[in-house]
Scaffold this active site. Structure first.
Site, PDB file in Angstrom:
ATOM      1  N   THR A  40      -1.431  33.307   9.485  1.00 44.23           N
ATOM      2  CA  THR A  40      -2.332  32.154   9.401  1.00 44.23           C
ATOM      3  C   THR A  40      -3.747  32.545   9.005  1.00 44.23           C
ATOM      4  O   THR A  40      -4.414  31.822   8.278  1.00 44.23           O
ATOM      5  CB  THR A  40      -2.373  31.425  10.770  1.00 44.23           C
ATOM      6  OG1 THR A  40      -1.082  30.921  11.021  1.00 44.23           O
ATOM      7  CG2 THR A  40      -3.354  30.275  10.779  1.00 44.23           C
ATOM      8  N   ASP A  84       4.327  35.560   6.113  1.00 44.10           N
ATOM      9  CA  ASP A  84       4.294  34.907   7.422  1.00 44.10           C
ATOM     10  C   ASP A  84       4.989  35.885   8.373  1.00 44.10           C
ATOM     11  O   ASP A  84       6.036  36.452   8.027  1.00 44.10           O
ATOM     12  CB  ASP A  84       5.086  33.598   7.333  1.00 44.10           C
ATOM     13  CG  ASP A  84       4.988  32.766   8.597  1.00 44.10           C
ATOM     14  OD1 ASP A  84       4.486  31.648   8.525  1.00 44.10           O
ATOM     15  OD2 ASP A  84       5.451  33.245   9.667  1.00 44.10           O
TER      16      ASP A  84
END
Ligand code: ASP
Length: 373
Positions: A40, A84
């Site tokens: 993130t 991710d």
């Protein structure tokens, strides 16, 4: 287990060399290597779908002009593409460990930018793969992308760099450990767990106090920080084993469910997540299955479903039966550190007996040993 090939290693060295060549080098300043893996912290919103996607490290740098204000040499290595952390695999742990090992003598400290979802697994794995570590490896990330106004990523990154570069009065690194810095706490990496998908305090180390707390000043708990053994060199390990499965005990657990686990051909270690201080229902069929696995040479490790506290199999009859069936005490180890410790031990060609002994040994500060074996 997947490993980096020669081509990837050459590519990796060339990338870091290129990154070094673009920056002036002042050997008097501490040097930090940032390893950007994704997560993130470096994501941006797709304007059409609203979903978060990774962006590259150059875009990332533009959002943190403060990096230039450090009196440090800061270089970077970026995963291409960034990922991710839900897509992190043991081969990526190997990649990170290799980057650190290959550049161990060049840099004073390392900061790894990583997604939060599996950060505790990566931190735990690195703590075993980087033996007798004498330099800081600080892993951090964010709950809000670095491009967002209210991001927690900037503070996490800047404080992590400061910690990775910090020296004591003798000129030694303050924290020569693999750790996670998040919100205001520096935690031993193999003691952490992600506990919050919403708040900025995403990580906790339930069974070991923080190594440092960042407020107006960064306060280090020197007595809690591990130091390398100066009589031995730093060593890196890149081989990780497979064949681990996790069995979570729950009321009403059925034989058929456990049968599926028993039938797994490549099973080498079973982590049993038990109740409280290491307890399980007193079902004869369950004990028979565990005994059968033990006879087959499968390693059985008992860890608790509780976040805080430790396994003590002598405490209740419901725990003692597991000890008698062959389960070894996982003490107060997290799931993340138990999984990665097993992968590490299974990758080193140890015998079952040696692995059982090492499971009952704190090899990187990952468990608190009590009197119970
Ligand atoms: N899914 C993201 C990741 O782990 C979440 C985060 O970074 O916070 O990469």
């Amino acid at each position: 287990m997947a490993d980096l090939g020669l081509r990837e290693i050459i590519h990796l060295i060339l990338k870091i060399r290129d990154s070094l060549a673009t920056m002036s080098y002042n050997s008097a300043q501490p040097s930090i290597l940032i390893i950007y893996t994704g997560g993130t912290i470096g994501m941006i919103e797709n304007p059409e779908t609203g979903a978060l996607l990774n962006f590259d490290f150059e875009q990332f740098r533009c959002h943190v002009p403060e990096l230039k204000q450090f009196h440090l040499q800061i270089h970077s290595y970026a995963f291409e593409p960034p990922i991710d952390s839900s897509d992190m695999e043991p081969k990526h742990w190997v990649e990170i460990a290799k980057i650190i090992a290959d550049n161990y003598d060049v840099y004073d400290g390392f900061v790894v930018l990583h997604g939060t979802d599996t950060m505790a697994f990566t931190a735990s794995a690195l703590s075993f793969m980087l033996e007798n570590l004498g330099k800081p490896v600080v892993i951090t990330g964010a709950q809000l992308p670095i491009g967002k106004l209210r991001t927690d990523g900037k503070e996490n990154l800047l404080t992590s760099i400061e910690i990775a570069a910090a020296r004591n009065s003798a000129g030694e690194p303050m924290v020569p450990e693999v750790c996670i810095f998040f919100e205001s706490q520096l935690m031993r990496g193999n003691r952490t767990t992600k506990i919050n998908a919403e708040g900025f305090n995403a990580f906790r180390s339930f069974n070991y106090p923080p190594l440092a707390v960042a407020g107006v000043h960064i306060r280090y708990n020197n007595l809690l920080i591990r130091r390398p053994d100066s009589s031995r060199p730093f060593r890196s390990h890149f081989s990780l084993g497979t064949g681990i499965f996790i069995l979570t005990i729950f009321p009403g657990i059925q034989k058929e469910y456990v049968d599926v686990v028993i039938q797994m051909k490549n099973l080498r270690a079973l982590i049993i997540k038990t109740y409280g201080s290491g307890n399980a229902p007193q079902k004869p069929w369950l004990l028979d299955k565990l005994r059968e696995l033990d006879r087959r040479g499968v390693i059985l490790v008992n860890i608790t479903q509780c976040s805080q506290g430790t396994v003590e199999m002598h405490r209740y009859a419901t725990g003692l039966q597991l000890l008698q069936a062959g389960a070894v005490n996982g003490y107060d180890g997290t799931l993340e550190s138990t999984v990665s410790k097993l992968m590490f031990l299974l990758g080193q060609n140890y015998s079952k007996e040696e692995i059982l002994t090492l499971l009952n040994t704190s090899i990187a500060g990952e468990i608190t040993l009590s009197s119970e074996a």
